[in-house]
Design a protein around this motif. Structure first.
Motif, short mmCIF file in Angstrom:
data_model
loop_
_atom_site.label_atom_id
_atom_site.label_comp_id
_atom_site.label_asym_id
_atom_site.label_seq_id
_atom_site.Cartn_x
_atom_site.Cartn_y
_atom_site.Cartn_z
N ILE A 134 0.85 -1.18 0.00
CA ILE A 134 0.00 0.00 0.00
C ILE A 134 0.89 1.23 0.00
CG2 ILE A 134 -1.84 1.24 1.21
CD1 ILE A 134 -1.19 -2.16 2.45
N THR A 135 0.63 2.15 -0.89
CA THR A 135 1.33 3.42 -0.91
C THR A 135 0.29 4.50 -0.62
OG1 THR A 135 2.82 2.52 -2.58
CG2 THR A 135 2.86 4.90 -2.26
N VAL A 136 0.43 5.15 0.55
CA VAL A 136 -0.57 6.12 0.98
C VAL A 136 0.06 7.11 1.95
CG1 VAL A 136 -1.44 4.69 2.88
CG2 VAL A 136 -2.93 6.42 1.88
N ALA A 137 -0.29 8.37 1.84
CA ALA A 137 0.09 9.42 2.79
C ALA A 137 1.59 9.44 3.11
CB ALA A 137 -0.73 9.28 4.07
N GLY A 138 2.42 9.20 2.10
CA GLY A 138 3.87 9.23 2.30
C GLY A 138 4.45 7.94 2.87
N PHE A 139 3.64 6.91 3.01
CA PHE A 139 4.09 5.62 3.54
C PHE A 139 4.02 4.56 2.45
CE2 PHE A 139 2.42 7.87 7.22
CZ PHE A 139 3.40 7.64 8.19
N VAL A 140 4.96 3.62 2.50
CA VAL A 140 4.90 2.40 1.71
C VAL A 140 4.83 1.26 2.73
CG1 VAL A 140 6.04 0.91 0.03
CG2 VAL A 140 6.21 3.40 -0.19
N ILE A 141 3.68 0.61 2.80
CA ILE A 141 3.42 -0.43 3.78
C ILE A 141 3.33 -1.76 3.04
CG2 ILE A 141 1.78 -1.26 5.53
CD1 ILE A 141 1.06 2.13 4.84
N GLU A 142 4.08 -2.76 3.50
CA GLU A 142 4.04 -4.07 2.88
C GLU A 142 3.78 -5.12 3.96
OE1 GLU A 142 6.84 -4.62 -0.59
OE2 GLU A 142 7.83 -2.98 0.49
N SER A 143 2.75 -5.92 3.74
CA SER A 143 2.39 -7.00 4.66
C SER A 143 2.47 -8.31 3.89
CB SER A 143 0.97 -6.78 5.20
OG SER A 143 0.57 -7.84 6.02
#
Length: 184
Positions: A109-118
């Motif tokens: 997920i790329t959102v609000a300046g974050f790249v989150i990977e689960s």
């Protein structure tokens, strides 16, 4: 029973966790699908809750995410009405679900300046879930496989987390859900 609000999904990657053991409730939610269908349209979508690194009680990012802002705005006042997520903001972001079945699934997920990977791995057998409203105000009809191994990274940094035995709906806290629906 008449259905008032609903959503269905394909390719769900779901994680509920705690960033530290002494918290009273989970403060990490990464709940996304490759494609979500609603009365207002279809697109990749989900919800995110990540704590600030220096204050786990305060979110660094929270809300419903989709590249389609109409879709992300639908969830809170409809499917999640009456919960703490009802007023969560609608965020625009990118969602990519990858499957390497039967070994693992992941979401980026790329959102609000974050790249989150689960990444969820060591997946169990697929099971049918049929949960009546309880902790959450909707019926949960889904197919899911519990993940026995979880990796979560934010901007490339692995987070230390505790995965409880049960998530928000009463089922496993980390699951691959190839399809399902919520209705109320």
């Amino acid at each position: 029973m008449s259905v008032q609000a609903w959503m269905s999904w394909e390719g769900g990657v779901d994680l509920v966790a705690l960033s530290q053991a002494d918290l009273p409730m989970p403060n990490i939610i990464v709940h996304f699908a490759r494609m979500v269908h609603t009365p207002v349209g279809s697109a990749p979508a989900g919800m995110i809750l990540l704590p600030k690194a220096d204050n786990p009680a305060e979110p660094a990012v929270m809300g419903f995410v989709s590249p389609n802002p109409t879709l992300s705005a639908y969830f809170g006042p409809n499917v999640f009405a009456g919960t703490p997520f009802e007023a969560a903001p609608a965020l625009e972001g990118n969602i990519e679900v990858t499957t390497h079945l039967p070994e693992q699934v992941s979401v980026k997920i790329t959102v609000a300046g974050f790249v989150i990977e689960s990444t969820l791995s060591e997946l169990g057998a697929l099971e049918v879930a049929d949960r009546a409203p309880g902790n959450l105000p909707f019926h949960d009809h889904s197919i899911e496989a519990k993940a026995n191994q979880v990796l979560l990274t934010v901007n490339g940094q692995a987070l230390s987390l505790i995965v409880p035995p049960f998530g928000m709906s009463g089922g496993p806290a980390a699951v691959w859900s190839p399809c399902g629906s919520y209705s109320r």
